[in-house]
Design a protein around this motif. Structure first.
Motif, PDB file in Angstrom:
ATOM      1  N   ASP A 176      23.608  20.250  -1.579  1.00 33.05           N
ATOM      2  CA  ASP A 176      24.093  19.105  -0.807  1.00 33.05           C
ATOM      3  C   ASP A 176      24.264  19.463   0.667  1.00 33.05           C
ATOM      4  O   ASP A 176      24.019  18.623   1.553  1.00 33.05           O
ATOM      5  N   ALA A 216      20.822  19.408   2.159  1.00 36.30           N
ATOM      6  CA  ALA A 216      20.366  18.022   2.281  1.00 36.30           C
ATOM      7  C   ALA A 216      21.011  17.332   3.477  1.00 36.30           C
ATOM      8  O   ALA A 216      20.353  16.543   4.184  1.00 36.30           O
ATOM      9  N   LEU A 217      22.283  17.625   3.728  1.00 34.81           N
ATOM     10  CA  LEU A 217      22.962  17.024   4.879  1.00 34.81           C
ATOM     11  C   LEU A 217      22.325  17.513   6.188  1.00 34.81           C
ATOM     12  O   LEU A 217      22.110  16.714   7.114  1.00 34.81           O
ATOM     13  N   ALA A 223      19.211  18.622   6.595  1.00 30.05           N
ATOM     14  CA  ALA A 223      17.876  18.022   6.690  1.00 30.05           C
ATOM     15  C   ALA A 223      17.954  16.560   7.108  1.00 30.05           C
ATOM     16  O   ALA A 223      17.137  16.085   7.923  1.00 30.05           O
ATOM     17  N   ASP A 224      18.933  15.833   6.574  1.00 30.42           N
ATOM     18  CA  ASP A 224      19.077  14.419   6.922  1.00 30.42           C
ATOM     19  C   ASP A 224      19.346  14.255   8.410  1.00 30.42           C
ATOM     20  O   ASP A 224      18.716  13.420   9.085  1.00 30.42           O
ATOM     21  N   HIS A 225      20.260  15.053   8.949  1.00 33.00           N
ATOM     22  CA  HIS A 225      20.555  14.955  10.382  1.00 33.00           C
ATOM     23  C   HIS A 225      19.347  15.339  11.224  1.00 33.00           C
ATOM     24  O   HIS A 225      19.015  14.654  12.211  1.00 33.00           O
ATOM     25  N   ASN A 228      16.138  15.363  10.474  1.00 35.44           N
ATOM     26  CA  ASN A 228      14.989  14.466  10.340  1.00 35.44           C
ATOM     27  C   ASN A 228      15.261  13.070  10.885  1.00 35.44           C
ATOM     28  O   ASN A 228      14.322  12.298  11.110  1.00 35.44           O
ATOM     29  N   ARG A 229      16.536  12.744  11.129  1.00 30.63           N
ATOM     30  CA  ARG A 229      16.853  11.447  11.741  1.00 30.63           C
ATOM     31  C   ARG A 229      16.808  11.484  13.266  1.00 30.63           C
ATOM     32  O   ARG A 229      16.817  10.432  13.908  1.00 30.63           O
ATOM     33  N   ASP A 242      30.092  15.369  11.668  1.00 28.50           N
ATOM     34  CA  ASP A 242      29.900  16.083  10.405  1.00 28.50           C
ATOM     35  C   ASP A 242      29.895  17.575  10.718  1.00 28.50           C
ATOM     36  O   ASP A 242      29.458  17.990  11.806  1.00 28.50           O
ATOM     37  N   ALA A 302      14.459  22.320   2.827  1.00 23.50           N
ATOM     38  CA  ALA A 302      15.021  20.965   2.752  1.00 23.50           C
ATOM     39  C   ALA A 302      14.523  20.088   3.892  1.00 23.50           C
ATOM     40  O   ALA A 302      14.329  18.877   3.717  1.00 23.50           O
ATOM     41  N   THR A 303      14.294  20.688   5.044  1.00 19.25           N
ATOM     42  CA  THR A 303      13.921  19.926   6.238  1.00 19.25           C
ATOM     43  C   THR A 303      12.425  19.699   6.343  1.00 19.25           C
ATOM     44  O   THR A 303      11.972  18.593   6.700  1.00 19.25           O
TER      45      THR A 303
END
Length: 772
Positions: free
Chosen positions: A132, A135-136, A138-140, A142-143, A506, A564-565
Motif C-alpha cells: 500500500d 501504491a501511494l 506510485a499514485d502521487h 503518476n498523477r 501525505d 509500482a510506478t
C-alpha cells in the motif's frame, strides 16, 4: 545513563586515548547494545565485515583487528541499539508532541520497525502495508503533470547499488532532480577541480601518506569528523613530516593525539604531537591566504632565478602538463600584500612561514574539509589550492596530491554512480543504451533549488533516500514551509528524525536495514559496495540480525517503488533486488572504471577506481592541467554588511560537536572544546565579547544580516570565551542553520555558505533565557 550537568570546562588532555575508550563504553551502554552486537565492532572495516556507516576515511586493506574509532562506535551503537520505535510508540505520541522534543531526544528512541503513513485526522503516524505504501507513492508520481515536479534526495550513506538503482528509476521516470548531501558539503570540490585537473576527486591514496614530508590541513577537524585520519597523521608526525593546521579554530585533536590502537602510548599516558604549525585565518580568509602563499612561491622562484640557484617552481611539470601559468604568475605578482593580509587575517610573517614550509616540501599533500567549501568563493578557493599544488608538481607523484576529505561514508560513491543533478551527456548516452530508454537531458534541481521550487509550488513530491533533509538544509523555517507545501513526503530511514515530522499532506516513513545488518535476499546474504574519499571501492556485509522482520533493504524499497510506478517492461526490478550482483553488472556497463566489478570486489580491501589526474592524465578541454586566475573579492555580503554595522558585525561559522555526526546528535558534550551537557553555545574571542559590551557566560540572540527583508534569528546562546580570531564566531548546527539565508550560496556550486554568515548579537531577554 546519567545526564551531564551543563558546564564549560577546558579540555587539556590529548585527543582520543582513554577518554575515547570511556565514551565508547558509555555509548554502548546508552544504546543498550546487546551482547551479540558488541562483537559487531570487531567486524567493522574488515574483509568479511561491514563498512563503517560513519565517515568516508579509507581503511588500510581492511586488515586491522581494531579498525574503528569513537565516532564510528557511536554510529554502530546507534544502529545496533536494542531500543525500538514500534507502531505503539506513535499511538502514544502525536506529531505535534514529538515536535516539542529535541533532535537528541528523537535520536534516542531507537530503530523504526514498520512502514508508517501519516493520519492527518489523528496527527499520528499509523502502520501501512508495504504494498500500500508503494501504491501511494506510485499514485502521487503518476498523477503529476510533469516529472520535474518531484525531487529525489540521496544521503551519503546509500550504497553504490542502492544509488545506481535509484537514479535509474528516477531517470526512467523522467527527471534529473537529484538534490543530495554533496550539494551541502563538498560540491565546490566536485565543481572546482574539473576546471583545473579534470576530475572532481582527490589524487592521493593512503600509500601517499607514507611518503609525504609535508601536509597542509585546511578547514577540518579530524578528531571529531574523521578520527581514523589521526592514525595516519600520527604516523606521519612520528617519522618527521611537517604538519600544518590551517583553521580559525585551534582544534585539540590536531595538537596531540593518544592512539587507542597503540598499547604503549595508552599504558604510559603518552601522546603524539600532530601539527607543528598552526595558521589561523579569519573565517573566509583561506582564499587570500592561499594566494599569499602562491605569491611568495613566485617571489622565491624569481629570487632563485636571479641568483642562479635551483628553481622553486617545478618548471618541467608546468611546461609539460599545464596551461595558463604565465597569466596566473602575472596576477600573483600584481596582487597586493596589504590586501592579502587584510583579507586573510593572517600576519605577513606567518604567510611567508607557510610559503617557506610549502616550498621546502618535496612531497606535499593538501587536505581540506568544509572549512574551504561552504563559502561564497569556495570554488575559486579550491581551484587556487589546486594551482598552488601544481606550481611545484605536487599532483600525480608519490607522496603528494590533493585530498578532499569527504564526510558521509559513500557520498563520493553516490556521485560516481549517477546521483548528479547535472549529468554529462556521455553518461546519459551510456545509461540509455544499457537500459533501452531516452534519459531526460535537462539539468535538475540541487538542494537549494529544490527548496525554492517547493516554495514556488513547482515541486510537489519529495522522496528522501536517507538523511534528515529539513534539518541539514539552510534557512530552517523556510525549508519547513517548503516541505509542508508538498503533496507527498517519503523518508527511507533507520531511525526517527525531525524531517519525518515536517511532512507533506501525505507522508510515509519507510524503515530500512542498516549497514550493520544481515541483508538476506532469497536465502543469500547480499553485500553492498561503497567508495571512500580516496576512490577505493570495497564490499560490505552486515553482521547483526535485522532490528525488525518487517524491514526492507534500501535496494528492495527502491526496486518496489520503481515497479509500482513504472512496471517491469524495461527493467526487472525485483530480480535486481534479489541479486545485487545484477546491479553491479549494470554499473559496469555504464560507469567507466568498474570493469569486472563483481570479481574485483572479491579482493580484500576492494580496488582503486582510478583517478585520471593521479596518473597525470588531464580530462580538461586543453588536455592539460589548467591554471585559473581569480582575484580577491572586496564586495561580498560580509564586506557590505560591515560597511553598515562596523566592528559589531561578526562572521559566524557553523560546526559539529564531538557528540554528533552530521545532523545526528548522539549526546550533548563537545569535550575537546570543553562543552558539556549543552549545545546552544557561541564561541567568541574574549576581546570581541568585551567590545560588544557582553560578558562570557551571558546569553545572547543571533540575527543574520541579509538584504531580502526576512528576519533570521537563533535565540539564547551562551557566550563562551574561546581562542578564535577577532570578528569570528562559532556555533553548532543544526541549531544555527536558521541563520543561513537560502540565497547565500557558493558561486558555481550552490553550496549553502554555512561557514561565513554575517550576524549581529544582542542580549537575550529574561523570557528567552527561561525558555532556553
Amino acid at each position: 545513563m546519567k545526564k551531564t550537568e551543563p558546564r564549560i570546562e577546558p579540555y587539556t588532555h590529548p585527543a582520543a586515548g582513554w577518554g575515547a575508550l570511556k565514551y565508547v563504553a558509555l555509548n554502548l551502554l546508552k544504546e543498550k547494545v546487546s551482547g551479540g552486537n558488541y562483537r559487531t565492532l570487531f567486524g567493522q572495516n574488515q574483509p568479511d565485515g561491514f563498512d563503517c556507516p560513519g565517515c568516508a576515511w579509507p581503511d588500510r586493506e581492511h586488515a586491522s583487528t581494531f579498525e574503528f574509532c569513537e565516532n564510528g562506535v557511536k554510529a554502530v551503537a546507534a544502529e545496533s541499539t536494542s531500543k525500538r520505535v514500534t507502531p505503539a510508540f506513535f499511538e502514544e505520541h502525536t506529531v505535534e508532541q514529538l515536535m516539542a522534543q529535541s533532535d537528541y531526544e528523537l535520536e534516542q528512541h531507537g530503530r523504526l520497525t514498520d512502514p508508517l503513513v501519516y493520519d492527518a485526522a489523528r496527527d499520528r503516524y499509523v502502520p501501512i502495508a508495504w504494498d500500500d505504501a508503494f501504491a501511494l507513492i506510485a499514485d502521487h508520481l503518476n498523477r503529476l503533470d510533469d516529472p520535474d515536479r518531484a525531487a529525489f534526495y540521496t544521503s551519503g550513506r546509500a550504497s553504490n547499488e542502492a544509488a545506481f538503482l535509484y537514479q535509474l528509476f528516477v531517470r526512467m521516470y523522467g527527471t534529473n532532480n537529484f538534490p543530495d548531501c554533496s550539494n551541502m558539503c563538498h560540491e565546490a570540490t566536485s565543481r572546482g577541480l574539473p576546471g583545473t585537473v579534470g576530475v572532481g576527486k582527490g589524487t592521493v591514496t593512503l600509500e601517499d601518506f607514507e611518503h609525504a614530508d609535508t601536509l597542509l590541513l585546511f578547514g577540518q577537524n579530524p578528531a571529531t569528523n574523521h578520527p581514523r585520519m589521526l592514525g595516519e597523521l600520527r604516523e606521519c608526525a612520528k617519522r618527521g613530516a611537517t604538519i600544518v593546521s590551517i583553521n580559525p579554530l585551534r582544534e585539540r585533536g590536531l595538537e596531540r593525539f593518544a592512539s587507542p590502537q597503540h598499547p604503549v602510548e595508552m599504558l604510559t599516558g603518552g601522546s603524539t604531537k600532530i601539527s607543528s604549525v598552526f595558521i589561523r585565518p579569519k573565517i573566509g580568509g583561506d582564499f587570500a591566504l592561499i594566494k599569499g602563499v602562491a605569491k611568495r612561491v613566485i617571489e622565491l622562484d624569481d629570487a632563485a632565478l636571479e641568483q642562479g640557484l635551483p628553481r622553486v617552481l617545478d618548471i618541467a611539470f608546468i611546461a609539460e602538463h599545464t596551461v595558463g601559468f604565465d597569466a596566473f604568475a602575472e596576477d600573483l605578482r600584481a596582487e597586493s600584500w596589504d590586501a592579502i593580509v587584510a583579507e586573510s587575517g593572517v600576519p605577513k610573517d606567518e604567510v611567508l612561514q607557510l610559503a617557506d614550509i610549502y616550498a621546502r616540501g618535496r612531497a606535499v599533500i593538501s587536505t581540506w574539509g568544509m572549512g574551504l567549501t561552504q563559502h561564497k568563493n569556495s570554488v575559486p578557493t579550491v581551484q587556487l589550492l589546486s594551482n598552488l599544488m601544481m606550481m611545484r608538481g605536487n599532483i600525480g607523484r608519490l607522496g603528494a596530491g590533493l585530498c578532499p576529505v569527504r564526510g558521509h561514508s559513500n557520498v563520493q560513491g553516490d556521485r560516481t554512480v549517477g546521483i548528479e543533478e547535472q549529468p554529462t551527456q556521455a553518461f546519459l548516452d551510456r545509461l540509455g543504451a544499457a537500459y533501452d530508454f531516452e534519459p531526460p537531458r535537462e539539468h535538475g534541481y540541487d538542494v537549494v533549488r529544490s527548496i525554492e521550487a517547493m516554495l514556488a509550488g513547482k515541486l510537489k513530491v519529495f522522496i528522501g533516500l536517507g538523511g534528515n533533509f529539513s534539518i541539514a538544509t539552510p534557512d530552517t523555517p523556510r525549508v519547513w514551509e517548503a516541505m509542508r507545501s508538498c503533496d507527498l513526503t517519503v523518508h527511507i530511514t533507520t531511525k526517527l528524525n525531525r524531517s519525518h515530522l515536517i511532512h507533506g499532506r501525505d507522508a510515509l516513513i519507510l524503515p530500512t536495514l542498516g549497514r550493520t545488518e544481515i541483508d538476506m535476499q532469497n536465502g543469500v546474504a547480499q553485500g553492498v559496495s561503497v567508495e571512500d574519499s580516496m576512490s577505493m571501492v570495497h564490499i560490505s556485509y552486515g553482521m547483526n540480525r535485522p532490528a525488525s522482520p518487517n524491514l526492507l533493504s534500501e535496494i528492495a524499497i527502491v526496486a518496489r517503488m520503481a515497479l509500482a510506478t513504472l512496471g517491469s517492461a524495461k527493467v526487472d526490478w525485483l530480480a535486481n533486488a534479489n541479486d545485487y550482483a545484477l546491479i553491479r553488472d549494470g554499473i559496469e556497463k555504464v560507469i567507466p572504471g568498474f570493469e569486472n566489478y563483481n570479481e574485483r570486489l572479491k579482493h580484500p580491501g576492494g580496488f582503486h577506481l582510478g583517478v585520471a589526474s593521479r596518473d597525470r592524465v588531464w580530462n580538461t578541454p586543453s588536455g592539460k592541467a589548467q591554471f585559473l586566475v581569480h582575484g580577491i573579492e572586496f564586495d561580498t555580503p560580509i564586506h557590505r554588511a560591515r560597511t553598515v554595522h562596523g566592528e559589531r558585525l561578526m562572521t559566524l561559522m557553523t560546526t559539529r560537536s564531538h557528540d554528533q555526526y552530521n545532523t545526528t546528535i548522539y549526546g550533548l558534550d563537545d569535550r575537546y572544546r570543553g562543552v558539556y551537557g549543552q549545545r546552544r553555545v557561541l564561541f567568541a574571542n574574549q576581546l570581541d565579547i568585551e567590545m560588544l559590551g557582553f560578558e562570557a557566560g551571558q546569553r545572547v540572540d543571533i540575527t543574520s544580516v541579509w538584504d531580502d527583508g526576512v528576519e533570521r534569528r537563533a535565540d539564547s546562546f551562551l557566550l563562551v570565551a574561546y581562542d578564535i580570531p577577532r570578528g569570528c564566531l562559532g556555533a553548532y548546527y543544526p541549531e544555527t542553520n536558521p541563520l543561513v539565508p537560502l540565497s547565500s550560496v557558493a558561486d558555481g556550486a550552490g553550496t549553502p555558505t554555512s561557514k561565513s554568515i554575517p550576524v549581529l548579537l544582542c542580549a537575550s531577554s529574561e523570557k528567552q533565557r527561561e525558555a532556553a
